[in-house]
Write an enzyme that holds these catalytic residues in place. Structure first.
Site, PDB file in Angstrom:
ATOM      1  NE  ARG A   1      -2.508   8.883  -3.978  1.00 55.27           N
ATOM      2  CZ  ARG A   1      -1.171   9.158  -3.464  1.00 55.27           C
ATOM      3  NH1 ARG A   1      -0.260   8.094  -3.376  1.00 55.27           N
ATOM      4  NH2 ARG A   1      -0.804  10.258  -3.484  1.00 55.27           N
TER       5      ARG A   1
ATOM      6  CB  THR B   1      -2.917   3.732   1.018  1.00 58.25           C
ATOM      7  OG1 THR B   1      -3.306   4.615  -0.084  1.00 58.25           O
ATOM      8  CG2 THR B   1      -4.234   2.780   1.157  1.00 58.25           C
TER       9      THR B   1
ATOM     10  CG  LEU C   1      -1.918  -1.059   1.413  1.00 57.54           C
ATOM     11  CD1 LEU C   1      -2.692  -1.212   2.636  1.00 57.54           C
ATOM     12  CD2 LEU C   1      -3.003  -1.042   0.105  1.00 57.54           C
ATOM     13  CG  ASP C   2       0.064   4.456  -2.817  1.00 58.39           C
ATOM     14  OD1 ASP C   2       0.895   3.461  -3.392  1.00 58.39           O
ATOM     15  OD2 ASP C   2      -0.776   4.987  -3.476  1.00 58.39           O
ATOM     16  NE  ARG C   3       5.666   8.141   5.183  1.00 57.03           N
ATOM     17  CZ  ARG C   3       6.579   9.157   5.455  1.00 57.03           C
ATOM     18  NH1 ARG C   3       7.279   9.475   4.399  1.00 57.03           N
ATOM     19  NH2 ARG C   3       6.881   9.592   6.510  1.00 57.03           N
TER      20      ARG C   3
END
Length: 292
Positions: free
Chosen positions: A232, A137, A133-135
């Site tokens: 996103r 998220t 996951l993105d930082r």
């Protein structure tokens, strides 16, 4: 480390063919065949060319992987949702990266899981992140505790059979309550940002509007591909960026990081051959908009 399956077919089958049907890749099979493990049928060592009979148990034994000396151990909190001999499912908080990088070299989910496995004296202490996951998220991540699990789950990852669903708060009221966004996504050279580009990689994001409130929409999303920043980018490209997502045009006056959560994860466990499903309640960060 060892795992056992009972063959439920009706005709004899070669070990290689059976393990491939369960998801094992050629590389791991060859590693075991070439001395990094062994095959057992009815608890007796056998050659890799052996055929298994209906209702016979097949066991594979594999030596633990060497500890990765480049990954520093972190003892920071790790929210474990599920654990067995093969898997960890964790709830990643927003602000923690999945893997080490320039901004977080020593306290990422990978560092924390490594520390967790060492504290628990796990026989395998070299975890493999199946999902990332993105930082900023939050939500569910699946980690394989050994390389056999990594190999066995790979087909589901590569063919997008693993169900991953997200919640997001977006700006505006979407005109369609359900839509499949299919715009290709490409990198921007020298930047972290991605863009919709006809020459980019195929990407599919499906969304459903769950609720609206004022000038905001709560949407549920399902990924049918796995591009960086996919949700996103896609939401921003249709004019409804995620609240708090500065990189893609989101309003940061209320929150300063994107309101995006991986709240649901489901896959077929290749060891038990059972469906495993996990779901989280809505992230508390969303309360700043959604419950006020």
């Amino acid at each position: 480390m060892e795992n056992t399956w009972v063959y439920r077919g009706t005709e004899p089958i070669k070990i290689k063919q059976y393990l491939h049907s369960l998801g094992m890749g050629h590389r791991l099979f060859n590693d075991i065949k070439n001395g990094q493990g062994e095959f057992l049928v009815d608890h007796r060592p056998v050659r890799p060319t052996t055929k298994i009979l209906p209702n016979q148990p097949l066991t594979i034994k594999v030596q633990p992987e060497p500890i990765d000396p480049t990954v520093q151990v972190s003892t920071a909190d790790l929210s474990v949702v599920y654990e067995d001999d093969n898997w960890l499912v964790v709830n990643k908080p927003a602000g923690v990266s999945s893997v080490p990088g320039p901004t977080q070299p020593t306290d990422t989910i990978l560092n924390r899981v490594t520390g967790y496995l060492r504290q628990g004296q796990s026989p395998d202490q070299r975890p493999h992140l199946v999902t990332r996951l993105d930082r900023y998220t939050s939500g569910l991540m699946l980690i394989a505790k050994h390389n056999v699990a990594t190999s066995m789950i790979s087909p589901q990852v590569q063919t997008h059979q693993m169900l991953k669903e997200y919640l997001a708060v977006v700006q505006g009221r979407l005109p369609e309550t359900h839509q499949l966004i299919t715009s290709p996504i490409a990198r921007v050279v020298g930047q972290a940002q991605r863009v919709v580009d006809p020459d980019g990689q195929k990407a599919e994001t499906e969304y459903w509007v769950e609720e609206t409130k004022g000038d905001y929409s709560l949407v549920r999303l399902q990924l049918h591909s796995g591009r960086t920043h996919q949700i996103r980018v896609h939401l921003s490209s249709i004019g409804y960026p995620i609240v708090g997502d500065a990189l893609y045009g989101g309003d940061c006056s209320i929150v300063d990081h994107q309101l995006l959560q991986a709240f649901s994860l489901a896959f077929v466990d290749p060891f038990s051959e059972e469906q495993r499903t996990f779901e989280l309640p809505m992230d508390e960060r969303f309360n700043q908009i959604w419950t006020n």
